[in-house]
Write a protein that holds these residues in place. Structure first.
Motif, PDB file in Angstrom:
ATOM      1  N   VAL A  93       0.864  -1.181   0.000  1.00  0.00           N
ATOM      2  CA  VAL A  93       0.000   0.000   0.000  1.00  0.00           C
ATOM      3  C   VAL A  93       0.897   1.226   0.000  1.00  0.00           C
ATOM      4  CG1 VAL A  93      -1.746   1.301   1.261  1.00  0.00           C
ATOM      5  CG2 VAL A  93      -1.865  -1.199   1.179  1.00  0.00           C
ATOM      6  N   ASP A  94       0.841   1.970  -1.086  1.00  0.00           N
ATOM      7  CA  ASP A  94       1.734   3.113  -1.280  1.00  0.00           C
ATOM      8  C   ASP A  94       1.072   4.423  -0.881  1.00  0.00           C
ATOM      9  OD1 ASP A  94       4.172   4.362  -2.478  1.00  0.00           O
ATOM     10  OD2 ASP A  94       2.722   5.163  -3.904  1.00  0.00           O
ATOM     11  N   GLU A  95      -0.257   4.475  -0.985  1.00  0.00           N
ATOM     12  CA  GLU A  95      -0.956   5.727  -0.687  1.00  0.00           C
ATOM     13  C   GLU A  95      -2.425   5.426  -0.423  1.00  0.00           C
ATOM     14  OE1 GLU A  95      -1.914  10.000  -2.915  1.00  0.00           O
ATOM     15  OE2 GLU A  95      -0.142   8.834  -3.477  1.00  0.00           O
ATOM     16  N   ALA A  96      -3.034   6.167   0.503  1.00  0.00           N
ATOM     17  CA  ALA A  96      -4.456   6.000   0.806  1.00  0.00           C
ATOM     18  C   ALA A  96      -5.058   7.358   1.131  1.00  0.00           C
ATOM     19  CB  ALA A  96      -4.653   5.042   1.979  1.00  0.00           C
ATOM     20  N   ASN A  97      -6.198   7.666   0.526  1.00  0.00           N
ATOM     21  CA  ASN A  97      -6.885   8.935   0.742  1.00  0.00           C
ATOM     22  C   ASN A  97      -8.345   8.677   1.104  1.00  0.00           C
ATOM     23  OD1 ASN A  97      -4.708  10.834  -0.252  1.00  0.00           O
ATOM     24  ND2 ASN A  97      -4.992   9.592  -2.079  1.00  0.00           N
ATOM     25  N   GLN A  98      -8.828   9.379   2.118  1.00  0.00           N
ATOM     26  CA  GLN A  98     -10.210   9.242   2.582  1.00  0.00           C
ATOM     27  C   GLN A  98     -11.083  10.301   1.901  1.00  0.00           C
ATOM     28  OE1 GLN A  98     -13.240   8.186   3.771  1.00  0.00           O
ATOM     29  NE2 GLN A  98     -12.385   7.602   5.757  1.00  0.00           N
ATOM     30  N   ILE A  99     -12.168   9.884   1.260  1.00  0.00           N
ATOM     31  CA  ILE A  99     -13.052  10.830   0.575  1.00  0.00           C
ATOM     32  C   ILE A  99     -14.507  10.650   1.010  1.00  0.00           C
ATOM     33  CG2 ILE A  99     -11.543  11.039  -1.443  1.00  0.00           C
ATOM     34  CD1 ILE A  99     -13.456   9.137  -2.929  1.00  0.00           C
ATOM     35  N   GLY A 100     -14.730  10.041   2.167  1.00  0.00           N
ATOM     36  CA  GLY A 100     -16.072   9.686   2.612  1.00  0.00           C
ATOM     37  C   GLY A 100     -17.110  10.791   2.611  1.00  0.00           C
ATOM     38  N   PRO A 101     -16.795  12.016   3.083  1.00  0.00           N
ATOM     39  CA  PRO A 101     -17.830  13.060   3.143  1.00  0.00           C
ATOM     40  C   PRO A 101     -18.485  13.362   1.799  1.00  0.00           C
ATOM     41  CG  PRO A 101     -15.947  13.683   4.489  1.00  0.00           C
ATOM     42  CD  PRO A 101     -15.538  12.446   3.734  1.00  0.00           C
ATOM     43  N   HIS A 102     -17.761  13.147   0.704  1.00  0.00           N
ATOM     44  CA  HIS A 102     -18.343  13.391  -0.616  1.00  0.00           C
ATOM     45  C   HIS A 102     -19.539  12.468  -0.880  1.00  0.00           C
ATOM     46  CE1 HIS A 102     -14.932  15.883  -2.250  1.00  0.00           C
ATOM     47  NE2 HIS A 102     -14.306  15.262  -1.267  1.00  0.00           N
ATOM     48  N   TYR A 103     -19.491  11.270  -0.303  1.00  0.00           N
ATOM     49  CA  TYR A 103     -20.537  10.289  -0.597  1.00  0.00           C
ATOM     50  C   TYR A 103     -21.880  10.691   0.013  1.00  0.00           C
ATOM     51  CZ  TYR A 103     -20.837   5.699  -2.882  1.00  0.00           C
ATOM     52  OH  TYR A 103     -21.056   4.683  -3.771  1.00  0.00           O
ATOM     53  N   ALA A 104     -21.843  11.329   1.175  1.00  0.00           N
ATOM     54  CA  ALA A 104     -23.100  11.756   1.801  1.00  0.00           C
ATOM     55  C   ALA A 104     -23.862  12.700   0.883  1.00  0.00           C
ATOM     56  CB  ALA A 104     -22.817  12.424   3.145  1.00  0.00           C
ATOM     57  N   VAL A 105     -23.131  13.599   0.207  1.00  0.00           N
ATOM     58  CA  VAL A 105     -23.758  14.546  -0.713  1.00  0.00           C
ATOM     59  C   VAL A 105     -24.361  13.803  -1.901  1.00  0.00           C
ATOM     60  CG1 VAL A 105     -23.388  16.576  -2.156  1.00  0.00           C
ATOM     61  CG2 VAL A 105     -22.119  16.331  -0.011  1.00  0.00           C
ATOM     62  N   ALA A 106     -23.593  12.880  -2.492  1.00  0.00           N
ATOM     63  CA  ALA A 106     -24.071  12.143  -3.664  1.00  0.00           C
ATOM     64  C   ALA A 106     -25.281  11.286  -3.324  1.00  0.00           C
ATOM     65  CB  ALA A 106     -22.949  11.273  -4.220  1.00  0.00           C
ATOM     66  N   LEU A 107     -25.257  10.636  -2.180  1.00  0.00           N
ATOM     67  CA  LEU A 107     -26.369   9.768  -1.795  1.00  0.00           C
ATOM     68  C   LEU A 107     -27.656  10.561  -1.594  1.00  0.00           C
ATOM     69  CD1 LEU A 107     -24.282   7.488   0.509  1.00  0.00           C
ATOM     70  CD2 LEU A 107     -25.806   6.605  -1.265  1.00  0.00           C
ATOM     71  N   ARG A 108     -27.525  11.766  -1.058  1.00  0.00           N
ATOM     72  CA  ARG A 108     -28.710  12.609  -0.911  1.00  0.00           C
ATOM     73  C   ARG A 108     -29.279  12.979  -2.286  1.00  0.00           C
ATOM     74  NH1 ARG A 108     -26.855  15.653   2.632  1.00  0.00           N
ATOM     75  NH2 ARG A 108     -26.127  17.473   1.505  1.00  0.00           N
ATOM     76  N   MET A 109     -28.389  13.294  -3.222  1.00  0.00           N
ATOM     77  CA  MET A 109     -28.833  13.625  -4.577  1.00  0.00           C
ATOM     78  C   MET A 109     -29.473  12.414  -5.243  1.00  0.00           C
ATOM     79  SD  MET A 109     -25.481  15.872  -5.669  1.00  0.00           S
ATOM     80  CE  MET A 109     -26.087  16.457  -7.247  1.00  0.00           C
ATOM     81  N   TRP A 110     -28.878  11.237  -5.083  1.00  0.00           N
ATOM     82  CA  TRP A 110     -29.455  10.018  -5.662  1.00  0.00           C
ATOM     83  C   TRP A 110     -30.844   9.739  -5.078  1.00  0.00           C
ATOM     84  CZ3 TRP A 110     -24.643   6.276  -5.167  1.00  0.00           C
ATOM     85  CH2 TRP A 110     -23.700   6.624  -6.143  1.00  0.00           C
ATOM     86  N   ARG A 111     -30.964   9.880  -3.765  1.00  0.00           N
ATOM     87  CA  ARG A 111     -32.251   9.587  -3.116  1.00  0.00           C
ATOM     88  C   ARG A 111     -33.340  10.538  -3.609  1.00  0.00           C
ATOM     89  NH1 ARG A 111     -34.218  11.442   2.066  1.00  0.00           N
ATOM     90  NH2 ARG A 111     -32.133  12.272   2.471  1.00  0.00           N
ATOM     91  N   GLU A 112     -33.008  11.807  -3.732  1.00  0.00           N
ATOM     92  CA  GLU A 112     -33.997  12.783  -4.182  1.00  0.00           C
ATOM     93  C   GLU A 112     -34.442  12.491  -5.615  1.00  0.00           C
ATOM     94  OE1 GLU A 112     -31.836  16.381  -3.474  1.00  0.00           O
ATOM     95  OE2 GLU A 112     -32.637  16.636  -1.451  1.00  0.00           O
TER      96      GLU A 112
END
Length: 502
Positions: free
Chosen positions: A418-437
């Motif tokens: 494993v050379d690099e790891a980045n956390q992008i979780g907060p972006h998913y909350a926004v997308a999921l709200r848009m998908w649900r709507e």
């Protein structure tokens, strides 16, 4: 007798009196437990008798976040029995079967999630019985979920989610048809309504996306994205796709491709085709050849219709079977939110196959995956099936970051690191709200296509799925990582940047 009769339960005679008494005891115990555990936000409950329990919180009003004000109304007393001891599974099924209602399901789940550590210290049953229940749930999990990720089981599980109709996914995804966590420009957008097309990204926003904990892509990979080929079944839904979401998905695809170390002329293999957006982007950026693997026939048909067959080859095949027959390794491998379908028992094998698929010297892989925090991982894997892996993703398993790294080592004997790891979780909350709507706004047009499948229960099942995941990512109970795997001694992205500066 309660004013609302329980579905399928006789509530008259001796049994009815016993049932009503037991239900009353259970209801009062659970409400009392909530009154002793809610410390973040407010919770108002109207039970099936009409009694109101308002603004439940153990703290003073000054210590409470007023924006977290949730509520629910119990419509059927079976709700209490379904929810007791089953957490998300019981709440989700009660919502599916319309046994309670709420003004905002995502906000309710967020309040419950934020208060869960305190609530977990309370139990409605004696501890020895609770321990037995937890053990039995673990056994059920193994026999119903974990063991079904064999080669045959994986194909069945994938088809159960992805082969239920492309028209359903088209009803809530953007025009790129990308079904994974995007990366929004600077995380500026926080859409709370369907009118998201008024927001636009700028060059500065795009630079923010690329520079957030990562060096900017080299000049040769900055060509404009290929315009997606319209889908043959494209319909005009009341709520059109969001251009903002499409921009964010393109940013995510480019970031993951860049993370793999991709260069024009590379041969790339993708595990998990989706509807072809990754293959389209790789083609636009100059890939010599892309092989993309899927188990979903409906997805494969779309990929073959959208992509240039001279560059992209889509195969309906298990990644393990393909790796076994692969004779020429690839320069790069990308896989976006596919590992969740692999299963805990097969994680090491998954990485062993990646080790075989990428070049033994310069090969590298970029993987995006949904994760469970390490602090909850043991509870997650031993606690029995939850709502998502029972009703949405059969056989699903979310690794923690530590279990991911350990499986890489176990599967490759250190040949990939494993050379690099980045956390992008907060972006998913926004997308999921848009998908649900969009899903809710377009469902009435989707439902007549397959009326026996797209029922009111199906609608509520998926509404809860989107809201449950949105709350999970917003509260940090779920995370998502983009991870780069490479051969030891090969310079990663930061190493390349350091060499360039030097």
């Amino acid at each position: 007798m309660s004013p609302i009769q329980s579905k399928g339960v006789a509530t008259s005679g001796v049994f009815g009196k016993l049932w009503d008494g037991a239900t009353s005891l259970l209801r009062n115990s659970m409400i009392s437990s909530l009154k002793g555990t809610i410390t973040t936000g407010y919770l108002t409950i109207i039970d099936e008798t009409g009694a109101t329990h308002e603004d439940i919180n153990v703290n003073s009003r000054d210590a409470v976040d007023e924006t977290l004000r949730a509520d629910f109304t119990v419509k059927d007393e079976i709700f209490w029995w379904r929810v007791a001891g089953t957490e998300s599974l019981g709440v989700g099924e009660a919502f599916m079967y319309d046994e309670f209602e709420t003004s905002d399901i995502a906000k309710l789940l967020k309040v419950l999630a934020l208060n869960r550590p305190a609530a977990a210290t309370y139990s409605l049953v004696p501890q020895p019985l609770w321990n037995l229940m937890e053990y039995l749930r673990g056994v059920i999990y193994y026999w119903t979920v974990a063991r079904n990720d064999s080669r045959g089981g994986s194909e069945k599980n994938v088809k159960e989610h992805y082969d239920i109709g492309n028209e359903l996914f088209e009803g809530f995804l953007d025009e790129t048809m990308t079904y994974s966590c995007p990366i929004f420009p600077g995380m500026a957008p926080q859409p709370s309504s369907l009118n998201t097309d008024t927001a636009t990204s700028t060059a500065e926003d795009d630079e923010t996306i690329c520079s957030d904990r990562m060096p900017s892509p080299p000049p040769e990979t900055s060509s404009p994205p290929q315009k997606p080929v319209p889908l043959p079944y494209l319909r005009s839904y009341p709520v059109p796709p969001s251009s903002l979401l499409a921009q964010a998905q393109t940013a995510k695809l480019r970031r993951l491709i860049h993370l793999s170390g991709f260069r024009p002329g590379d041969r790339v293999v993708e595990i998990g085709s989706g509807w072809g957006s990754m293959s389209l982007e790789l083609t636009a950026l100059g890939a010599k050849h892309v092989t993309t693997l899927t188990l979903a026939d409906e997805q494969a048909a779309v990929v073959r219709g959208r992509c240039d067959e001279k560059v992209v080859k889509c195969e309906v095949i298990d990644y393990r079977k393909y790796a076994d027959k692969c004779e020429e390794p690839f320069d790069r491998l990308v896989s976006c939110e596919m590992i969740e379908a692999v299963g805990k028992e097969f994680l090491a094998e998954y990485f062993a196959k990646i080790d075989k698929l990428v070049h033994p010297i310069h090969g590298a892989a970029a993987i995006q995956f949904i994760s469970i925090p390490d602090s909850r991982y043991n509870e997650y894997v031993t606690g029995g099936p939850d709502y998502i892996n029972k009703h949405i993703f059969p056989g699903g398993h979310l690794p923690s970051l530590t279990s991911f790294v350990e499986a890489v080592y176990q599967g490759t004997s250190g040949r990939l690191i494993v050379d690099e790891a980045n956390q992008i979780g907060p972006h998913y909350a926004v997308a999921l709200r848009m998908w649900r709507e969009r899903f809710l706004a377009n469902f009435d047009q989707i439902a007549p296509i397959k009326p026996s499948l797209y029922t009111p229960i199906f609608r509520r099942k998926w509404e809860f799925y989107f809201a449950f995941c949105e709350a999970g990512f917003e509260t940090g109970r779920l995370g998502i990582y983009q991870v780069r795997l490479c051969r030891e001694g090969r310079l990663g992205q930061w190493g390349q940047l350091a060499r360039t500066i030097a």
